[in-house]
Design a protein around this motif. Structure first.
Motif, PDB file in Angstrom:
ATOM      1  N   ASN A   4       0.802  -1.223   0.000  1.00 35.47           N
ATOM      2  CA  ASN A   4       0.000   0.000   0.000  1.00 35.47           C
ATOM      3  C   ASN A   4       0.836   1.275   0.000  1.00 35.47           C
ATOM      4  O   ASN A   4       0.419   2.281  -0.536  1.00 35.47           O
ATOM      5  CB  ASN A   4      -0.976  -0.011   1.181  1.00 35.47           C
ATOM      6  CG  ASN A   4      -2.202   0.822   0.897  1.00 35.47           C
ATOM      7  OD1 ASN A   4      -2.580   1.006  -0.259  1.00 35.47           O
ATOM      8  ND2 ASN A   4      -2.815   1.314   1.942  1.00 35.47           N
ATOM      9  N   LYS A  12      -4.092   3.887  -6.765  1.00 35.97           N
ATOM     10  CA  LYS A  12      -5.127   4.040  -5.743  1.00 35.97           C
ATOM     11  C   LYS A  12      -6.465   4.438  -6.362  1.00 35.97           C
ATOM     12  O   LYS A  12      -7.521   3.988  -5.917  1.00 35.97           O
ATOM     13  CB  LYS A  12      -4.690   5.042  -4.679  1.00 35.97           C
ATOM     14  CG  LYS A  12      -3.578   4.501  -3.799  1.00 35.97           C
ATOM     15  CD  LYS A  12      -3.182   5.501  -2.737  1.00 35.97           C
ATOM     16  CE  LYS A  12      -2.073   4.942  -1.854  1.00 35.97           C
ATOM     17  NZ  LYS A  12      -1.703   5.867  -0.780  1.00 35.97           N
ATOM     18  N   GLU A  15      -7.782   1.283  -7.938  1.00 31.90           N
ATOM     19  CA  GLU A  15      -8.201   0.369  -6.875  1.00 31.90           C
ATOM     20  C   GLU A  15      -9.557   0.776  -6.292  1.00 31.90           C
ATOM     21  O   GLU A  15     -10.361  -0.060  -5.904  1.00 31.90           O
ATOM     22  CB  GLU A  15      -7.132   0.363  -5.780  1.00 31.90           C
ATOM     23  CG  GLU A  15      -7.181  -0.789  -4.845  1.00 31.90           C
ATOM     24  CD  GLU A  15      -5.978  -0.782  -3.913  1.00 31.90           C
ATOM     25  OE1 GLU A  15      -5.992   0.006  -2.936  1.00 31.90           O
ATOM     26  OE2 GLU A  15      -5.036  -1.552  -4.158  1.00 31.90           O
ATOM     27  N   LEU A  71     -11.008   8.095  -0.660  1.00 32.98           N
ATOM     28  CA  LEU A  71      -9.566   8.299  -0.827  1.00 32.98           C
ATOM     29  C   LEU A  71      -9.062   9.494  -0.034  1.00 32.98           C
ATOM     30  O   LEU A  71      -7.872   9.576   0.279  1.00 32.98           O
ATOM     31  CB  LEU A  71      -9.217   8.466  -2.306  1.00 32.98           C
ATOM     32  CG  LEU A  71      -9.333   7.197  -3.146  1.00 32.98           C
ATOM     33  CD1 LEU A  71      -9.102   7.499  -4.617  1.00 32.98           C
ATOM     34  CD2 LEU A  71      -8.367   6.127  -2.658  1.00 32.98           C
TER      35      LEU A  71
END
Length: 141
Positions: A4, A12, A15, A71
């Motif tokens: 990560n 990200k 994802e 996020l």
């Protein structure tokens, strides 16, 4: 597979199921690099010299989308302004009532309030208001 901490902004976004665009990458990278809890205006001012095609409206749209998919965190300051935080791990925020500075506060993840039966927690926000060290020192002067 990358861990990560090695994931890029593009990774990200993908994802999270978000379409990868230039403005989304730039705004997300800005938020990850600037831990100052900026407003959309701050983000726009920080990026406009590097990308003159970026509009303030785009910054607003991107931050809303990034917050929607988890996020970034959206923080409403005591004066009602929306600020954005690229750190989504559980933590609180300290608001200085004098200068308006926002600082991260570490919190125990085991924080569990007693809820009425049949309810569900969707989010928890810890907001502490007071005076920062600089404002306290200037108050003493």
């Amino acid at each position: 597979m990358k861990n990560n901490t090695e994931l890029t902004a593009q990774d990200k976004l993908r994802e999270a199921g978000v379409r990868v665009t230039g403005p989304r990458i730039r705004v997300y990278e800005y938020l990850m690099a600037n831990r100052t809890h900026p407003t959309c205006d701050d983000i726009y001012r920080g990026l406009k010299d590097k990308d003159d095609s970026l509009s303030l409206a785009s910054v607003y749209n991107v931050t809303m989308k990034l917050a929607e998919v988890g996020l970034v965190n959206e923080i409403i300051s005591p004066d009602g302004q929306k600020h954005y935080d690229g750190v989504v791990d559980f933590h609180g925020h300290f608001f200085c009532k004098c200068c308006g500075r926002i600082m991260d506060v570490s919190c125990n993840k085991d924080f569990t309030p007693e809820l009425p039966d049949g309810t569900r927690i969707d989010s928890v926000s810890l907001i502490i208001k007071g005076l920062c060290k600089d404002c306290l020192n200037s108050e003493d002067a």
